[in-house]
Structures are given as C-alpha cells and as structure tokens.
Design a protein around this motif. Structure first.
Motif, PDB file in Angstrom:
ATOM      1  N   PRO A  92      -2.765 -15.497  -2.854  1.00  0.00           N
ATOM      2  CA  PRO A  92      -3.961 -15.111  -2.111  1.00  0.00           C
ATOM      3  C   PRO A  92      -3.727 -14.974  -0.605  1.00  0.00           C
ATOM      4  O   PRO A  92      -4.345 -14.137   0.044  1.00  0.00           O
ATOM      5  N   PHE A  93      -2.808 -15.784  -0.065  1.00  0.00           N
ATOM      6  CA  PHE A  93      -2.533 -15.685   1.371  1.00  0.00           C
ATOM      7  C   PHE A  93      -1.842 -14.365   1.704  1.00  0.00           C
ATOM      8  O   PHE A  93      -2.177 -13.700   2.687  1.00  0.00           O
ATOM      9  N   ASP A  94      -0.879 -13.970   0.877  1.00  0.00           N
ATOM     10  CA  ASP A  94      -0.216 -12.682   1.093  1.00  0.00           C
ATOM     11  C   ASP A  94      -1.208 -11.536   0.941  1.00  0.00           C
ATOM     12  O   ASP A  94      -1.158 -10.550   1.689  1.00  0.00           O
ATOM     13  N   ASP A  95      -2.118 -11.657  -0.033  1.00  0.00           N
ATOM     14  CA  ASP A  95      -3.130 -10.622  -0.230  1.00  0.00           C
ATOM     15  C   ASP A  95      -4.058 -10.535   0.986  1.00  0.00           C
ATOM     16  O   ASP A  95      -4.418  -9.438   1.429  1.00  0.00           O
ATOM     17  N   TYR A  96      -4.424 -11.690   1.541  1.00  0.00           N
ATOM     18  CA  TYR A  96      -5.279 -11.718   2.735  1.00  0.00           C
ATOM     19  C   TYR A  96      -4.582 -11.043   3.912  1.00  0.00           C
ATOM     20  O   TYR A  96      -5.186 -10.248   4.646  1.00  0.00           O
ATOM     21  N   ARG A  97      -3.307 -11.320   4.086  1.00  0.00           N
ATOM     22  CA  ARG A  97      -2.564 -10.736   5.208  1.00  0.00           C
ATOM     23  C   ARG A  97      -2.462  -9.220   5.073  1.00  0.00           C
ATOM     24  O   ARG A  97      -2.523  -8.494   6.067  1.00  0.00           O
ATOM     25  N   GLU A  98      -2.327  -8.747   3.847  1.00  0.00           N
ATOM     26  CA  GLU A  98      -2.240  -7.303   3.638  1.00  0.00           C
ATOM     27  C   GLU A  98      -3.594  -6.629   3.846  1.00  0.00           C
ATOM     28  O   GLU A  98      -3.677  -5.567   4.463  1.00  0.00           O
ATOM     29  N   ARG A  99      -4.666  -7.258   3.347  1.00  0.00           N
ATOM     30  CA  ARG A  99      -5.996  -6.664   3.475  1.00  0.00           C
ATOM     31  C   ARG A  99      -6.461  -6.629   4.925  1.00  0.00           C
ATOM     32  O   ARG A  99      -7.076  -5.672   5.379  1.00  0.00           O
ATOM     33  N   LYS A 100      -6.211  -7.681   5.649  1.00  0.00           N
ATOM     34  CA  LYS A 100      -6.698  -7.805   7.025  1.00  0.00           C
ATOM     35  C   LYS A 100      -5.655  -7.393   8.063  1.00  0.00           C
ATOM     36  O   LYS A 100      -5.888  -7.548   9.259  1.00  0.00           O
ATOM     37  N   SER A 101      -4.519  -6.876   7.603  1.00  0.00           N
ATOM     38  CA  SER A 101      -3.415  -6.525   8.502  1.00  0.00           C
ATOM     39  C   SER A 101      -3.002  -7.711   9.370  1.00  0.00           C
ATOM     40  O   SER A 101      -2.457  -7.546  10.456  1.00  0.00           O
ATOM     41  N   ASP A 102      -3.322  -8.907   8.896  1.00  0.00           N
ATOM     42  CA  ASP A 102      -2.986 -10.170   9.571  1.00  0.00           C
ATOM     43  C   ASP A 102      -3.375 -10.148  11.053  1.00  0.00           C
ATOM     44  O   ASP A 102      -2.540 -10.311  11.946  1.00  0.00           O
ATOM     45  N   GLN A 103      -4.665  -9.934  11.308  1.00  0.00           N
ATOM     46  CA  GLN A 103      -5.168  -9.942  12.674  1.00  0.00           C
ATOM     47  C   GLN A 103      -4.975 -11.307  13.325  1.00  0.00           C
ATOM     48  O   GLN A 103      -4.804 -11.397  14.539  1.00  0.00           O
TER      49      GLN A 103
END
Length: 259
Positions: A92-103
């Motif tokens: 889920p953390f990797d998915d979050y970073r991809e979705r949010k472009s890791d702002q």
C-alpha cells in the motif's frame, strides 16, 4: 458577545483516525500537543499527510499555523507539537507513492521523519530464543510523568519553554558530524542523491539528543555521551531512509539490474 462564555479546552492528546482539517481544529480547540497513531496508514496518508504537507512541515519548523475559514472563524495555532506514528505495509505504501507522485518526499516531509522498513524474518524466526515479557516499568513511569506534565501545560496553554544546550565536548562532536554529513552530499558521497534527507539529519540528531536528555533526567547540558547515542540511533534510520527511498538516478538502477 462580550458575555459569551469561553469554551473550555479539552486535553485530548491521542487521535487514531483524523483528517487534516480535524487535526487543525483539535489543535485550536483542545490542545496543540497532538499524537496521531495510525495502524492502517493508507487512510492517514490520504486524509492527513497529503493535504497537510505544508502545515506539517511548518509545524516541524515551529512556525505559527494560520487557518483561514470561509464559513467559520479563522484561527492561528502557536508552536504546535505534532507526533505522528504510521504503520503501513510495503504494498500500500508503494501504491500511495505512485498515486500521489510522492509529494511528501518532494516537499521534504519524509526527510523530517524517521522511516523504517526492516526486512522480513518469516521462515527464520526462532521461538526458543529468550524473550522478555515484563514491561519496562521505569520507562513507562517516566513517560507517564512527562505526559501528565504535558497535559498541565496544555490546560494552561503555556508557551514558556526551557532551552537545553550542548556542553563543550558535545558541541565539538556536533560540528564534526555536521561537517562529515556536508562532505557526503558532494558528488560520489553517501548523500549525493539524498540531499533533502541529509540537510535535516543534524537537526533530527539534536532533537533525539534532547529527548534522551529529558527522559533520562540528565543534569546540566546535553553531554557528549547522549549526543553520541542520538547519532547512532539516527544513523540507523538514515540507512533505512536510503533503502526505502532509493534516490539514485534511474540509469544507475537500470545498470545494476542489467549487471
């Protein structure tokens, strides 16, 4: 309006699932000392971290948080103290970073945090090893006293603070470590591609040293030994950061994969 009673302040410190607007509202109405514990980190990343990146960075720097509201009264929070503990699985953390472009990383929020992603030990765990089931009573008692002190300060809405300094030997150690980190931000250095993290590392070390000094009820200024312990703690988390947030150029990563 002049006769309207002042709304009493609650001293709720702990929050489990809270959004960014609710966090600022709680800091204004209840207590500016807030602890957020999130064992399901995806909701917290989406509802608190992403929309509140700028405010969380400002709070880390000790800047006053000014909240403007369209339909209700605006307010400001002086010297807030936020502690956030997020637990999340790697997927889920990797998915979050991809979705949010890791702002959060681009803004430097993760560089201000302590991150840790230990390797799994599944398949290698040994139940025969000695475990310690007794709680650390002295540690819990000390934290309980500090929490009660914090709650009293929150009720008074007090801003009086005591400065803690380094002693002479700790100052020398601080300067030498700071210089070493600066050198490692040069081309070819350890932090060549993680300058955002390295630029916050010394301040994080100083904060940990101050925490150790207070929790252990040390006298006088922060000693060389306390600062050295803080350095070892932060170096561990620094290695974890470099592993989790691989900041190397893409062509280096591709070359290693081909090799």
């Amino acid at each position: 309006l002049s006769a309207e009673p002042v709304k009493p302040r609650r001293t709720q410190l702990l929050h489990e699932d809270i959004t960014y607007p609710a966090l600022l509202q709680a800091a204004n109405e209840n207590s500016k000392y807030l602890y957020v514990l999130a064992d399901e980190g995806t909701r917290t990343l989406d509802g608190l971290v992403t929309p509140g990146i700028s405010a969380l960075n400002s709070a880390w720097n000790g800047v006053q948080l000014i909240t403007g509201r369209k339909t209700s009264k605006s307010f400001a929070t002086d010297e807030p103290r936020f502690s956030i503990l997020i637990s999340i699985q790697p997927g889920p953390f990797d998915d979050y970073r991809e979705r949010k472009s890791d702002q959060a990383k681009e803004s430097g929020l993760w560089a201000r945090a302590f991150v840790c992603g230990p390797y799994t030990t599944i398949g290698y765990r040994d139940d025969s090893l000695q475990t310690f089931s007794d709680p650390p009573e002295m540690f819990e008692e000390r934290l309980r006293k500090l929490t009660k002190k914090c709650m009293k300060r929150a009720k008074r809405d007090s801003n009086d603070r005591k400065l803690i300094y380094f002693d002479d030997s700790a100052k020398d150690l601080y300067q030498s470590i700071s210089s070493e980190i600066e050198l490692n931000m040069r081309p070819g250095g350890l932090y060549e591609n993680a300058k955002d993290h390295a630029s916050k590392l010394m301040e994080n070390i100083a904060r940990i040293a101050a925490n150790l000094h207070v929790i252990n009820k040390c006298d006088g200024n922060i000693s060389w030994k306390t600062l050295n312990t803080a350095i070892h703690i932060c170096v561990f988390f620094s290695k974890e950061y470099l592993t989790i947030f691989d900041s190397r150029p893409q062509y280096i990563i591709d070359a290693e994969l081909l090799y």
